[in-house]
Structures are given as C-alpha cells and as structure tokens.
Design an enzyme around this catalytic site. Structure first.
Site, PDB file in Angstrom:
ATOM      1  N   TYR A  72      37.023  13.782 -76.349  1.00 49.70           N
ATOM      2  CA  TYR A  72      35.655  13.461 -75.869  1.00 49.70           C
ATOM      3  C   TYR A  72      35.900  12.123 -76.890  1.00 49.70           C
ATOM      4  O   TYR A  72      36.649  12.136 -78.109  1.00 49.70           O
ATOM      5  CB  TYR A  72      35.280  14.625 -77.065  1.00 49.70           C
ATOM      6  CG  TYR A  72      34.722  16.264 -75.925  1.00 49.70           C
ATOM      7  CD1 TYR A  72      34.556  15.579 -74.255  1.00 49.70           C
ATOM      8  CD2 TYR A  72      34.246  16.945 -76.639  1.00 49.70           C
ATOM      9  CE1 TYR A  72      34.502  16.676 -73.952  1.00 49.70           C
ATOM     10  CE2 TYR A  72      33.417  17.889 -75.487  1.00 49.70           C
ATOM     11  CZ  TYR A  72      33.898  17.984 -74.165  1.00 49.70           C
ATOM     12  OH  TYR A  72      33.086  19.362 -73.711  1.00 49.70           O
ATOM     13  N   SER A  95      25.218  21.090 -70.852  1.00 49.00           N
ATOM     14  CA  SER A  95      24.294  20.662 -70.550  1.00 49.00           C
ATOM     15  C   SER A  95      23.281  21.717 -69.909  1.00 49.00           C
ATOM     16  O   SER A  95      23.028  21.086 -68.997  1.00 49.00           O
ATOM     17  CB  SER A  95      25.027  19.785 -69.128  1.00 49.00           C
ATOM     18  OG  SER A  95      23.480  19.247 -68.253  1.00 49.00           O
ATOM     19  N   PRO A  96      22.860  22.654 -70.530  1.00 52.00           N
ATOM     20  CA  PRO A  96      21.499  23.167 -70.571  1.00 52.00           C
ATOM     21  C   PRO A  96      20.476  23.043 -69.772  1.00 52.00           C
ATOM     22  O   PRO A  96      20.014  23.795 -69.864  1.00 52.00           O
ATOM     23  CB  PRO A  96      21.625  24.354 -71.679  1.00 52.00           C
ATOM     24  CG  PRO A  96      22.641  23.566 -72.844  1.00 52.00           C
ATOM     25  CD  PRO A  96      23.344  22.406 -72.306  1.00 52.00           C
TER      26      PRO A  96
END
Length: 219
Positions: free
Chosen positions: A53, A216-217
């Site tokens: 990341y 990514s809710p």
C-alpha cells in the site's frame, strides 16, 4: 463506537476499521497523521494496511513502495499509540523483481513479515493476512511458516483476503490437522453492488468462525 469480537477470537475490534491503502499516495503524510489521530479520538482501534500500500503496488516503480506501513510506523513512534490499536497488514504481492519476492512460500512469508515489522516500527503484527490465495504453495508449508511467526511472537492472529469459500475450507481443514487455530478473518470486496460473497464466502466464514472485513464497503 461499537466493539465486536474478531471472528471466534477474544480480540475486540471497532466495528469500523481504518483502511490505509492511500497513505503516501492520494493522502500525504501529515494528512494521514490527522486521519489516524481522529480515528483514535472517535474510538476506532482497528487499522488495516498491506506491504504494497501507498504507491503503484508494483516493484517496477521504486517511488512510494511500502509507504503506507512506513507512515503508520512513524505515526506510532510519534504518538505512542501502539498498544491502543489492533494493527493488521498483509503479504503476498510482489515486493521485488526476484522470483521469491512474492506469493506465500515460507521463504517470502518470513522476509515479508520482517520487512513489515521494520516499516511499522513494531515488534508484532496483530493480524497478518494473506493478501490472495497461492495455489502453487502447499498449505503444509504456509501453515508451518505462519505457526513459526506466532511462536516467535511476531504475529498474533492469521487472516485471509480475497479467498474463495473453498479456499477458506481447505485452509481450515489443514490447520485443524496441525492443531493450529488457522484463519480468524477474511477481508473481501463487499458492498451493495458487489454481493457475490453471500453465495459461499459468508457461509464459510460463519461455519468456521471467521470475522468478515469488507473492503470498499461503500463502493
């Protein structure tokens, strides 16, 4: 803030988890510090990262690689909040151009863990997640490597990410044969427009006692 057990463990995590994929990329370091400060202030105790990341997530580009963990590490060192959070990160993705700089061989798991510990400036990873399934490495090898990290106190719990229901079942079957706790969580893409998890992954998580961490809710 609501707190729940992470799967079948006794570990309490905030219902909301702070994802840090953009730290060092879309989010500069000072803004990332402000976000983490605010998260702690509002009761979030669950921070999630990954070794790739913070940049292009490819070893072909040097700039920004591993930056998210480095930013978190500097914030932890500055804030002194290490024992206030449950710290999660991941391994699997390519971290170099060599043939063993990726996936889930015992060789790479060991090196990836040491590198993450160094970047995060910590002596332990609370939740160490396999970023993807590796069907070229036997589960005997994967679990042996993870067991060693747990025995050494470098990792507390093991999780998966982007696994299919069948992968979860296979992993847990092998872990039980070794009298090892195995997976405690699965992190997957899940929101109102992407609901494929409901077919097999969520039932597998319920059956084996894994906590579900949607990424990514809100899509």
């Amino acid at each position: 803030m609501q707190y729940v057990n992470l799967g079948r463990t006794g570990l309490k995590v905030s219902r909301l988890c702070l994802g840090t994929m953009n730290f060092g990329d879309a989010t500069d370091e000072q803004t990332a510090y402000q976000i983490m400060d605010k998260a702690i202030e509002t009761g979030v105790n669950f921070f999630d990262s990954a070794d790739v990341y913070g940049g292009p997530q490819t070893p072909d580009m040097e700039k920004g690689f591993g930056t998210s963990e480095e930013i978190i590490g500097r914030w932890l060192e500055k804030s002194g909040k290490r024992n206030d959070i449950v710290l999660a990160t991941k391994c699997y993705q390519p971290m170099g151009l060599g043939p063993n700089d990726r996936r889930l061989s015992a060789y790479h798991i060991r090196q990836a863990c040491e590198d993450s510990l160094r970047r995060l400036k910590t002596d332990r990873i609370d939740l160490y997640q396999m970023h993807h399934i590796d069907r070229t490495t036997p589960w005997e090898e994967i679990w042996q490597a993870m067991e060693l990290l747990v025995q050494q106190g470098k990792v507390l719990y093991i999780g998966s990410s982007n696994f299919a229901g069948w992968d979860i079942a296979t992993a847990q079957g092998m872990a039980r044969q070794r009298n090892f706790m195995g997976l405690v969580s699965e992190q997957s893409l899940y929101n109102l427009t992407v609901r494929a998890l409901e077919l097999e992954v969520i039932p597998a998580c319920r059956h084996y006692g894994l906590g579900l961490i949607p990424w990514s809710p809100i899509g």
